[in-house]
Design a protein around this motif. Structure first.
Motif, mmCIF file in Angstrom:
data_model
loop_
_atom_site.group_PDB
_atom_site.id
_atom_site.type_symbol
_atom_site.label_atom_id
_atom_site.label_comp_id
_atom_site.label_asym_id
_atom_site.label_seq_id
_atom_site.Cartn_x
_atom_site.Cartn_y
_atom_site.Cartn_z
ATOM 1 N N THR A 73 -7.884 2.296 5.795
ATOM 2 C CA THR A 73 -7.284 1.124 5.754
ATOM 3 C C THR A 73 -5.612 1.296 6.355
ATOM 4 O O THR A 73 -5.070 0.671 7.193
ATOM 5 C CB THR A 73 -6.792 0.471 4.534
ATOM 6 O OG1 THR A 73 -6.050 1.284 3.590
ATOM 7 C CG2 THR A 73 -8.296 -0.072 3.816
ATOM 8 N N ILE A 80 -13.009 -1.196 -0.731
ATOM 9 C CA ILE A 80 -12.399 -0.683 -1.835
ATOM 10 C C ILE A 80 -12.552 -1.521 -2.943
ATOM 11 O O ILE A 80 -12.635 -1.108 -4.298
ATOM 12 C CB ILE A 80 -11.077 -0.361 -1.354
ATOM 13 C CG1 ILE A 80 -11.050 0.910 -0.674
ATOM 14 C CG2 ILE A 80 -10.262 0.159 -2.788
ATOM 15 C CD1 ILE A 80 -9.659 1.183 -0.109
ATOM 16 N N VAL A 108 -1.849 3.438 -7.402
ATOM 17 C CA VAL A 108 -3.268 3.441 -7.000
ATOM 18 C C VAL A 108 -4.032 4.834 -7.154
ATOM 19 O O VAL A 108 -4.900 5.008 -7.490
ATOM 20 C CB VAL A 108 -3.494 3.260 -5.566
ATOM 21 C CG1 VAL A 108 -5.037 3.292 -5.066
ATOM 22 C CG2 VAL A 108 -2.928 1.515 -5.085
ATOM 23 N N GLN A 133 0.746 -1.240 -0.068
ATOM 24 C CA GLN A 133 -0.092 -0.014 0.044
ATOM 25 C C GLN A 133 0.880 1.144 -0.107
ATOM 26 O O GLN A 133 0.707 2.216 -0.713
ATOM 27 C CB GLN A 133 -0.782 -0.006 1.324
ATOM 28 C CG GLN A 133 -2.334 -0.663 1.237
ATOM 29 C CD GLN A 133 -2.908 -0.795 2.328
ATOM 30 O OE1 GLN A 133 -2.809 -1.571 3.404
ATOM 31 N NE2 GLN A 133 -3.676 0.233 2.585
ATOM 32 N N TRP A 160 -15.612 3.276 -7.632
ATOM 33 C CA TRP A 160 -14.495 4.401 -7.072
ATOM 34 C C TRP A 160 -13.671 4.936 -7.888
ATOM 35 O O TRP A 160 -13.210 6.199 -7.681
ATOM 36 C CB TRP A 160 -13.582 3.696 -5.830
ATOM 37 C CG TRP A 160 -14.300 3.037 -4.691
ATOM 38 C CD1 TRP A 160 -14.407 1.857 -4.354
ATOM 39 C CD2 TRP A 160 -15.179 3.706 -3.754
ATOM 40 N NE1 TRP A 160 -15.031 1.722 -3.409
ATOM 41 C CE2 TRP A 160 -15.730 2.653 -2.815
ATOM 42 C CE3 TRP A 160 -15.678 5.167 -3.645
ATOM 43 C CZ2 TRP A 160 -16.419 3.170 -1.682
ATOM 44 C CZ3 TRP A 160 -16.077 5.433 -2.586
ATOM 45 C CH2 TRP A 160 -16.628 4.427 -1.427
ATOM 46 N N TYR A 215 -14.816 -1.638 -6.852
ATOM 47 C CA TYR A 215 -13.423 -0.892 -7.391
ATOM 48 C C TYR A 215 -13.763 0.044 -8.564
ATOM 49 O O TYR A 215 -13.394 1.233 -8.580
ATOM 50 C CB TYR A 215 -12.202 -1.614 -7.736
ATOM 51 C CG TYR A 215 -11.018 -0.904 -8.222
ATOM 52 C CD1 TYR A 215 -10.486 -0.416 -7.189
ATOM 53 C CD2 TYR A 215 -10.726 -0.950 -9.558
ATOM 54 C CE1 TYR A 215 -9.528 0.640 -7.646
ATOM 55 C CE2 TYR A 215 -9.618 -0.221 -10.039
ATOM 56 C CZ TYR A 215 -8.981 0.646 -9.023
ATOM 57 O OH TYR A 215 -7.698 1.284 -9.256
ATOM 58 N N GLN A 250 1.169 3.548 -3.529
ATOM 59 C CA GLN A 250 -0.070 4.278 -3.250
ATOM 60 C C GLN A 250 0.050 5.204 -4.621
ATOM 61 O O GLN A 250 -1.078 5.693 -4.836
ATOM 62 C CB GLN A 250 -0.039 4.890 -1.894
ATOM 63 C CG GLN A 250 0.996 5.991 -1.542
ATOM 64 C CD GLN A 250 0.851 6.545 -0.385
ATOM 65 O OE1 GLN A 250 0.275 7.552 -0.287
ATOM 66 N NE2 GLN A 250 1.402 5.842 0.767
ATOM 67 N N MET A 287 -10.351 -2.689 3.129
ATOM 68 C CA MET A 287 -9.898 -3.414 1.861
ATOM 69 C C MET A 287 -10.935 -3.925 0.832
ATOM 70 O O MET A 287 -11.098 -3.716 -0.307
ATOM 71 C CB MET A 287 -8.744 -4.389 2.024
ATOM 72 C CG MET A 287 -7.681 -4.587 0.988
ATOM 73 S SD MET A 287 -6.771 -3.000 0.527
ATOM 74 C CE MET A 287 -5.548 -3.257 1.801
ATOM 75 N N TYR A 345 -9.259 4.461 1.513
ATOM 76 C CA TYR A 345 -8.078 4.032 1.465
ATOM 77 C C TYR A 345 -7.442 4.895 2.800
ATOM 78 O O TYR A 345 -6.494 3.664 3.390
ATOM 79 C CB TYR A 345 -7.403 4.754 0.366
ATOM 80 C CG TYR A 345 -6.220 4.060 -0.075
ATOM 81 C CD1 TYR A 345 -5.969 2.694 -0.650
ATOM 82 C CD2 TYR A 345 -4.803 4.647 -0.235
ATOM 83 C CE1 TYR A 345 -4.811 2.172 -1.149
ATOM 84 C CE2 TYR A 345 -3.714 4.208 -0.520
ATOM 85 C CZ TYR A 345 -3.574 2.806 -0.971
ATOM 86 O OH TYR A 345 -2.505 2.179 -1.496
ATOM 87 N N SER A 346 -7.764 5.741 3.167
ATOM 88 C CA SER A 346 -7.097 6.324 4.386
ATOM 89 C C SER A 346 -7.327 5.427 5.588
ATOM 90 O O SER A 346 -6.530 5.309 6.491
ATOM 91 C CB SER A 346 -7.501 7.933 4.503
ATOM 92 O OG SER A 346 -7.030 8.634 3.462
ATOM 93 N N LEU A 391 -6.191 -5.911 -4.812
ATOM 94 C CA LEU A 391 -6.595 -5.229 -3.424
ATOM 95 C C LEU A 391 -7.445 -6.609 -2.748
ATOM 96 O O LEU A 391 -7.531 -6.575 -1.452
ATOM 97 C CB LEU A 391 -7.520 -4.119 -3.694
ATOM 98 C CG LEU A 391 -6.696 -2.996 -3.971
ATOM 99 C CD1 LEU A 391 -7.876 -1.681 -4.565
ATOM 100 C CD2 LEU A 391 -5.691 -2.291 -2.959
#
Length: 525
Positions: free
Chosen positions: A415, A392, A324, A317, A399, A396, A321, A389, A412-413, A488
């Motif tokens: 997680t 998300i 992502v 992650q 998002w 997916y 990131q 996770m 995401y934050s 993910l």
């Protein structure tokens, strides 16, 4: 109170000491090592895109250069390989030579290799990347030593009431290190972008990467040497821990003198008791013995497996990131920026995540670890990491739509928040508490090395796995992967497995180190 009555007076004094200045001094001295560790390990993810543009942009200039797969994996992962080796070696050495002596060695190695990473030299991309990887391996080796030594020193200095918070506070400096790496990258890239105006890649590919950009990644990497160098003097002034001096080195007089000076009280040396303990057969078993397996085998499996599984998710992650964020459009497409602007945008994204979720998560652990315990925090953290996770991953596509991108960043934050208010902190704390003094640094090193093995799996695996299933959408030179969505989902399953392995880890809240490690310190079998 029976155990305490039989305990050495110097250890009782430490266990029952009120929180005072020396505790906070130890947190800062040990914590600055972790600040540096995190800065050095995670700052590389801020500059890999820049390295690709600088050294691997093709003459046809159809799209910005990227590091070839093998180079990207090496640059990102070689420090983790070095860290794994350093954890095993320095963890073992810390039990043989003492915590303090080895502590200085690791810091010198970190400072020298941090500077050397930024001075990576050569006339070709291959030579620059080879020297960069060489120095980052040895940087990682030094960082590896900091894990078992910082944790062991802090656990052996702390009182039993707030020991978890103190060890977690040392580890929480990692969050500030990640944040600081983002701030340094923002300031450096912002300054260079202002000084050397350049068009975007789409406007003029050849001029979009100014030659001066080569200084940016070097400055960012070399900055990591500063906090480590500043704390060297204070590290060398710290006395050896009383538990090592008394229980391992068998020098009761020195232990009492050192801790008497630190605590500013008179402490009896208990030399007869230390002599009695050293003759006690129950304290003689080694790491590779059936007695160790019987007493601590399941515990070591628990600390190793949970740290291994956590780091697969946590490092993949953290290190990727930027990919992502690019996939959901939070970082603009590479051709719409010049090389320096790209560093700035990646650093801004990492800094915001660190500020809003990573740093607060660590300090939630510091606040609650001695109230609700290590086990509950670790189980809760793995549970919520799994939930977020999957939340998300499964929808997916939802998002990635522009209207939902802020929602994605929030999820995401979370997680990250529950990784840090959860297993990322507790996997560091527990191995420093539940093993005997003569094996404590070694076992913490083994547990941490298992974690780094997971980080290597995450770093190398996610790099390839996250590639698109569509061959036309993969990064240059990469084979097709399973895509970010499926990657993910895999990480979610790994977090769920971590939740199960947590049941092998004992609770050490409120116990002295000798109680938590079942170490006989009374001189009686």
């Amino acid at each position: 109170m029976a155990v305490e009555d039989n305990n050495l007076q110097v250890l009782n004094a430490l266990d029952l000491a009120k929180t005072q200045l020396y505790h906070f001094t130890a947190i800062i001295i040990a914590g600055m090592g972790f600040f540096t560790d995190a800065y050095d390990l995670f700052s590389i993810s801020l500059v890999t895109k820049l390295l690709g543009r600088l050294y691997y942009t093709k003459p046809d200039l159809l799209k910005p250069g990227t590091l070839p797969p093998v180079v990207a994996a090496s640059v990102t992962g070689v420090a983790l390989v070095g860290t794994l080796a350093g954890q095993l070696f320095f963890g073992w050495l810390g039990d043989k030579m003492g915590r303090k002596k080895v502590y200085g060695m690791t810091l010198v190695l970190m400072v020298v290799c941090s500077v050397a990473s930024g001075l990576s030299f050569g006339n070709t991309p291959k030579s620059v990347m080879t020297t960069l990887c060489f120095f980052r391996f040895w940087l990682g080796f030094g960082i590896g030593g900091d894990y078992p030594l910082s944790a062991t020193i802090m656990s052996e200095y702390a009182n039993k009431k707030t020991r978890g918070a103190f060890i977690a506070a040392v580890f929480a400096m990692q969050g500030f290190g990640i944040l600081f790496s983002g701030i340094v990258a923002l300031a450096t890239a912002g300054g260079f972008d202002h000084a050397y105006k350049a068009p975007t890649f789409a406007e003029n590919a050849a001029l979009s990467t100014v030659p001066q950009a080569d200084y940016i990644w070097r400055i960012i990497l070399m900055f990591g040497s500063l906090p480590a160098a500043l704390t060297y003097y204070w590290r060398m002034k710290m006395p050896e821990t009383a538990r090592y001096t008394a229980l391992v080195a068998k020098d009761a007089k020195r232990a009492a003198q050192d801790m008497g000076r630190v605590l500013q009280v008179e402490i009896e040396s208990d030399e007869a008791k230390v002599e009695q303990i050293s003759r006690d057969e129950t304290n003689q078993f080694g790491l590779f013995s059936w007695e160790f397996v019987r007493r601590h085998g399941l515990h070591l499996f628990g600390t190793c497996s949970t740290w291994f599984l956590l780091d697969i998710a946590f490092y993949s992650q953290n290190l990727f990131q930027k990919d992502v964020f690019s996939a959901v459009g939070w970082i603009p497409k590479a051709p719409t920026m010049n090389a320096v602007q790209e560093v700035y945008k990646i650093a801004r994204a990492q800094t915001l995540i660190a500020l809003c979720s990573t740093v607060p998560g660590y300090w939630f652990t510091v606040a609650f670890i001695d109230i609700i315990g290590r086990f509950a925090i670790q189980l809760m953290g793995f549970f919520f990491m799994t939930v977020f996770m999957f939340a998300i991953a499964i929808p997916y596509h939802h998002w990635t739509l522009e209207a939902n991108r802020i929602g994605f960043i929030v999820m995401y934050s979370f997680t990250f928040f529950f990784a840090n208010f959860g297993p990322n902190a507790t996997t560091f704390v527990v191995p420093a508490e539940i093993f005997p003094a003569r094996l404590r640094s070694t076992c913490h090193g083994i547990s941490a090395a298992a974690g780094k093995a997971g980080a290597i799996v995450g770093a190398y695996g996610f790099l390839y796995a996250a590639q698109s299933k569509d061959p036309t959408k993969t990064d240059a030179g990469y084979p097709t992967g399973i895509g970010i969505k499926n990657s993910l989902i895999v990480l979610g399953c790994i977090n769920a497995l971590g939740m199960l392995c947590t049941f092998c880890v004992p609770e050490s809240k409120g116990k002295s180190l000798e109680e938590a490690s079942q170490e006989t310190i009374s001189g009686e079998a």
